[in-house]
Design a protein around this motif. Sequence first.
Motif, PDB file in Angstrom:
ATOM      1  N   PRO A 130       0.487 -33.953 -54.590  1.00  0.00           N
ATOM      2  CA  PRO A 130      -1.111 -34.315 -55.420  1.00  0.00           C
ATOM      3  C   PRO A 130      -0.714 -34.806 -56.492  1.00  0.00           C
ATOM      4  O   PRO A 130       0.315 -34.870 -57.244  1.00  0.00           O
ATOM      5  CB  PRO A 130      -1.111 -32.698 -55.451  1.00  0.00           C
ATOM      6  N   PHE A 131      -2.062 -35.715 -56.884  1.00  0.00           N
ATOM      7  CA  PHE A 131      -1.953 -36.424 -58.163  1.00  0.00           C
ATOM      8  C   PHE A 131      -3.438 -36.230 -58.542  1.00  0.00           C
ATOM      9  O   PHE A 131      -4.238 -36.172 -57.813  1.00  0.00           O
ATOM     10  CB  PHE A 131      -1.449 -37.733 -58.202  1.00  0.00           C
ATOM     11  N   ALA A 132      -3.510 -36.270 -59.885  1.00  0.00           N
ATOM     12  CA  ALA A 132      -4.948 -36.699 -60.418  1.00  0.00           C
ATOM     13  C   ALA A 132      -5.352 -37.985 -60.574  1.00  0.00           C
ATOM     14  O   ALA A 132      -4.347 -38.818 -61.096  1.00  0.00           O
ATOM     15  CB  ALA A 132      -5.201 -35.915 -61.846  1.00  0.00           C
ATOM     16  N   PRO A 133      -6.510 -38.764 -60.165  1.00  0.00           N
ATOM     17  CA  PRO A 133      -6.629 -40.056 -60.665  1.00  0.00           C
ATOM     18  C   PRO A 133      -7.033 -40.049 -62.058  1.00  0.00           C
ATOM     19  O   PRO A 133      -6.921 -39.052 -62.627  1.00  0.00           O
ATOM     20  CB  PRO A 133      -7.781 -40.345 -59.761  1.00  0.00           C
ATOM     21  N   GLY A 134      -7.480 -41.161 -62.706  1.00  0.00           N
ATOM     22  CA  GLY A 134      -7.810 -41.362 -63.985  1.00  0.00           C
ATOM     23  C   GLY A 134      -6.860 -42.064 -64.674  1.00  0.00           C
ATOM     24  O   GLY A 134      -5.665 -41.617 -65.249  1.00  0.00           O
ATOM     25  N   GLY A 135      -6.820 -43.467 -65.006  1.00  0.00           N
ATOM     26  CA  GLY A 135      -5.812 -44.210 -65.676  1.00  0.00           C
ATOM     27  C   GLY A 135      -6.259 -44.729 -66.943  1.00  0.00           C
ATOM     28  O   GLY A 135      -5.244 -45.293 -67.560  1.00  0.00           O
ATOM     29  N   GLU A 136      -7.077 -43.920 -67.654  1.00  0.00           N
ATOM     30  CA  GLU A 136      -7.694 -44.457 -69.221  1.00  0.00           C
ATOM     31  C   GLU A 136      -7.874 -43.207 -69.601  1.00  0.00           C
ATOM     32  O   GLU A 136      -8.941 -42.508 -69.521  1.00  0.00           O
ATOM     33  CB  GLU A 136      -8.448 -45.454 -68.895  1.00  0.00           C
ATOM     34  N   ILE A 137      -7.209 -42.753 -70.830  1.00  0.00           N
ATOM     35  CA  ILE A 137      -7.313 -41.584 -71.702  1.00  0.00           C
ATOM     36  C   ILE A 137      -7.361 -41.713 -73.194  1.00  0.00           C
ATOM     37  O   ILE A 137      -6.871 -42.926 -73.482  1.00  0.00           O
ATOM     38  CB  ILE A 137      -6.092 -40.442 -71.132  1.00  0.00           C
ATOM     39  N   ALA A 138      -7.992 -40.754 -73.699  1.00  0.00           N
ATOM     40  CA  ALA A 138      -7.994 -40.751 -75.259  1.00  0.00           C
ATOM     41  C   ALA A 138      -7.804 -39.068 -75.566  1.00  0.00           C
ATOM     42  O   ALA A 138      -8.367 -38.376 -74.955  1.00  0.00           O
ATOM     43  CB  ALA A 138      -8.947 -41.073 -75.944  1.00  0.00           C
ATOM     44  N   GLY A 139      -6.967 -38.939 -76.539  1.00  0.00           N
ATOM     45  CA  GLY A 139      -6.764 -37.468 -76.877  1.00  0.00           C
ATOM     46  C   GLY A 139      -5.774 -37.405 -78.052  1.00  0.00           C
ATOM     47  O   GLY A 139      -5.579 -38.521 -78.744  1.00  0.00           O
ATOM     48  N   GLY A 187      -2.371 -45.035 -65.587  1.00  0.00           N
ATOM     49  CA  GLY A 187      -2.417 -45.443 -64.214  1.00  0.00           C
ATOM     50  C   GLY A 187      -2.913 -44.372 -63.395  1.00  0.00           C
ATOM     51  O   GLY A 187      -3.817 -44.854 -62.466  1.00  0.00           O
ATOM     52  N   TYR A 188      -2.736 -43.280 -63.461  1.00  0.00           N
ATOM     53  CA  TYR A 188      -3.114 -42.033 -62.807  1.00  0.00           C
ATOM     54  C   TYR A 188      -2.886 -40.846 -63.710  1.00  0.00           C
ATOM     55  O   TYR A 188      -2.326 -40.927 -64.674  1.00  0.00           O
ATOM     56  CB  TYR A 188      -2.788 -42.014 -61.461  1.00  0.00           C
ATOM     57  N   GLY A 189      -3.677 -39.902 -63.302  1.00  0.00           N
ATOM     58  CA  GLY A 189      -3.088 -38.418 -64.141  1.00  0.00           C
ATOM     59  C   GLY A 189      -4.222 -37.916 -65.204  1.00  0.00           C
ATOM     60  O   GLY A 189      -4.234 -37.116 -65.893  1.00  0.00           O
ATOM     61  N   GLY A 190      -5.235 -39.191 -65.505  1.00  0.00           N
ATOM     62  CA  GLY A 190      -5.789 -38.887 -66.625  1.00  0.00           C
ATOM     63  C   GLY A 190      -7.173 -37.744 -66.503  1.00  0.00           C
ATOM     64  O   GLY A 190      -7.772 -37.211 -67.444  1.00  0.00           O
ATOM     65  N   PHE A 191      -7.392 -37.603 -65.145  1.00  0.00           N
ATOM     66  CA  PHE A 191      -8.608 -36.644 -65.017  1.00  0.00           C
ATOM     67  C   PHE A 191      -8.050 -35.142 -65.173  1.00  0.00           C
ATOM     68  O   PHE A 191      -7.985 -34.439 -63.876  1.00  0.00           O
ATOM     69  CB  PHE A 191      -9.330 -36.947 -63.780  1.00  0.00           C
ATOM     70  N   ALA A 192      -7.607 -34.912 -66.213  1.00  0.00           N
ATOM     71  CA  ALA A 192      -6.885 -33.561 -66.528  1.00  0.00           C
ATOM     72  C   ALA A 192      -7.083 -33.151 -67.807  1.00  0.00           C
ATOM     73  O   ALA A 192      -7.443 -34.007 -68.751  1.00  0.00           O
ATOM     74  CB  ALA A 192      -5.317 -33.706 -65.965  1.00  0.00           C
ATOM     75  N   THR A 193      -6.707 -31.716 -68.273  1.00  0.00           N
ATOM     76  CA  THR A 193      -6.904 -31.541 -69.467  1.00  0.00           C
ATOM     77  C   THR A 193      -5.369 -31.911 -70.169  1.00  0.00           C
ATOM     78  O   THR A 193      -5.636 -31.932 -71.591  1.00  0.00           O
ATOM     79  CB  THR A 193      -6.858 -29.885 -69.851  1.00  0.00           C
ATOM     80  N   HIS A 194      -4.501 -32.214 -69.665  1.00  0.00           N
ATOM     81  CA  HIS A 194      -3.163 -32.559 -70.256  1.00  0.00           C
ATOM     82  C   HIS A 194      -2.520 -33.680 -69.499  1.00  0.00           C
ATOM     83  O   HIS A 194      -2.755 -33.756 -68.341  1.00  0.00           O
ATOM     84  CB  HIS A 194      -2.131 -31.346 -70.192  1.00  0.00           C
ATOM     85  N   ALA A 195      -1.826 -34.679 -70.129  1.00  0.00           N
ATOM     86  CA  ALA A 195      -1.100 -35.627 -69.448  1.00  0.00           C
ATOM     87  C   ALA A 195       0.480 -35.994 -70.288  1.00  0.00           C
ATOM     88  O   ALA A 195       0.196 -35.723 -71.406  1.00  0.00           O
ATOM     89  CB  ALA A 195      -1.835 -36.885 -69.451  1.00  0.00           C
ATOM     90  N   VAL A 196       1.271 -36.019 -69.368  1.00  0.00           N
ATOM     91  CA  VAL A 196       2.310 -36.330 -69.889  1.00  0.00           C
ATOM     92  C   VAL A 196       2.518 -37.953 -69.898  1.00  0.00           C
ATOM     93  O   VAL A 196       2.209 -38.525 -68.896  1.00  0.00           O
ATOM     94  CB  VAL A 196       3.699 -35.881 -69.375  1.00  0.00           C
ATOM     95  N   VAL A 197       2.675 -38.720 -70.948  1.00  0.00           N
ATOM     96  CA  VAL A 197       2.464 -40.268 -71.028  1.00  0.00           C
ATOM     97  C   VAL A 197       3.755 -40.902 -71.844  1.00  0.00           C
ATOM     98  O   VAL A 197       4.416 -40.263 -72.653  1.00  0.00           O
ATOM     99  CB  VAL A 197       1.391 -40.633 -71.913  1.00  0.00           C
ATOM    100  N   PRO A 198       4.577 -41.790 -71.278  1.00  0.00           N
ATOM    101  CA  PRO A 198       5.545 -42.527 -72.152  1.00  0.00           C
ATOM    102  C   PRO A 198       5.199 -42.841 -73.590  1.00  0.00           C
ATOM    103  O   PRO A 198       3.982 -43.548 -73.636  1.00  0.00           O
ATOM    104  CB  PRO A 198       5.849 -43.745 -71.233  1.00  0.00           C
ATOM    105  N   ALA A 199       5.875 -42.611 -74.536  1.00  0.00           N
ATOM    106  CA  ALA A 199       5.686 -43.076 -75.851  1.00  0.00           C
ATOM    107  C   ALA A 199       5.190 -44.380 -76.074  1.00  0.00           C
ATOM    108  O   ALA A 199       4.264 -44.967 -76.755  1.00  0.00           O
ATOM    109  CB  ALA A 199       6.557 -42.492 -76.706  1.00  0.00           C
ATOM    110  N   THR A 200       5.784 -45.260 -75.242  1.00  0.00           N
ATOM    111  CA  THR A 200       5.578 -46.882 -75.304  1.00  0.00           C
ATOM    112  C   THR A 200       4.049 -47.343 -74.821  1.00  0.00           C
ATOM    113  O   THR A 200       3.584 -48.067 -74.976  1.00  0.00           O
ATOM    114  CB  THR A 200       6.777 -47.427 -74.513  1.00  0.00           C
ATOM    115  N   ALA A 201       3.518 -46.233 -74.000  1.00  0.00           N
ATOM    116  CA  ALA A 201       2.069 -46.564 -73.398  1.00  0.00           C
ATOM    117  C   ALA A 201       1.183 -46.131 -74.465  1.00  0.00           C
ATOM    118  O   ALA A 201      -0.193 -46.283 -74.275  1.00  0.00           O
ATOM    119  CB  ALA A 201       2.042 -46.108 -72.320  1.00  0.00           C
ATOM    120  N   LEU A 202       1.524 -45.626 -75.812  1.00  0.00           N
ATOM    121  CA  LEU A 202       0.482 -45.095 -76.461  1.00  0.00           C
ATOM    122  C   LEU A 202       0.014 -45.886 -77.420  1.00  0.00           C
ATOM    123  O   LEU A 202       0.763 -46.793 -77.909  1.00  0.00           O
ATOM    124  CB  LEU A 202       1.059 -43.752 -77.109  1.00  0.00           C
TER     125      LEU A 202
END
Length: 334
Positions: free
Chosen positions: A58-67, A90-105
Amino acid sequence: MKAMLSTEPGGPETLELTDLPDPEPGKGQVLVRVHAAGVNYPDTLIIRDLYQMKPRRPFAPGGEIAGEVLSCGEGVTSVKPGDRVLALTGYGGFATHAVVPATALVPLPDGMPYDVAAAFIFTYGTSYHALHDRAAIKPGETLLILGAAGGVGSAAIELGKAAGARVIAAVSSQEKAEFCKSLGADDTLVYAKDMDRDAQKALSNEIKSLTGHKGVDVVYDAVGGDYAEPALRAMAWQGRYLVVGFPAGIPSLPLNLPLLKGVQIVGVFWGDAVRRDPQTHAANMKALFTLYAEGAIAPPISARYPLPDVAQALNLMQDRKVMGKVVILTGEPE
């Protein structure tokens, strides 16, 4: 944490609001408390396995986040807990928390709200790359935008005006035309929803008429389908035709047209451009934040939905009813 998960291929109705353990960031990663997530057309495709990226379920869609950064994994020194950031996930954004590569921030500018930030990077990044990197648009040129009321289209209106172009916004309703005028479009036209050969000729003739029969220098096509050929027929000598997306279907174009007009048909794959050329992407983001600070651009957010209502937002997107941007607000953690 909570997330809207895709557990099987299908439409927005297949997404499930799920409780999950809070994730931990690994080496080079950052845990972000997501405050807002932008809704984009690829979100409607990825859950159907129709997008280039096919995450393991399973995965959460949502490719664009701010937090806000909550914690950092080993080796991360570019950000710290408490920093306000935005990111393409890319995906995972429709969630309360997301793990993101530091280089993507990307650091969030002071004064930019989370909902605005979540509506910023995808549409403006795509349209800036299209107009400047791919089309090299110049002041005084004429820009035609198909699907101008949508997220990338509305961004293209503002960016086209900021670049000194004359902007013609093409849309499917008078309501959308008025919306585009409010963003600064110089001219608008409403095309038929059923594009038969007569309607195609009428659309091409209307575009030519608006340009004094000189034709348009740049076409920004975020629609595709049967709308593409009449726009191509209405282009000026050595125009640039930008292939941005095709929710109306992948068009078949007669290649004698670009030959006769010296036209370039140019693909716009912004996501891969970011990966292949991060330095240009960084420069583009700097330029966009400057335009935002100057008041030249500002994401028009037409609707905000809480996390449990992601399906409603995606239905609006896939039915092509969105004007500007739609944002998911994830609320406060329990």
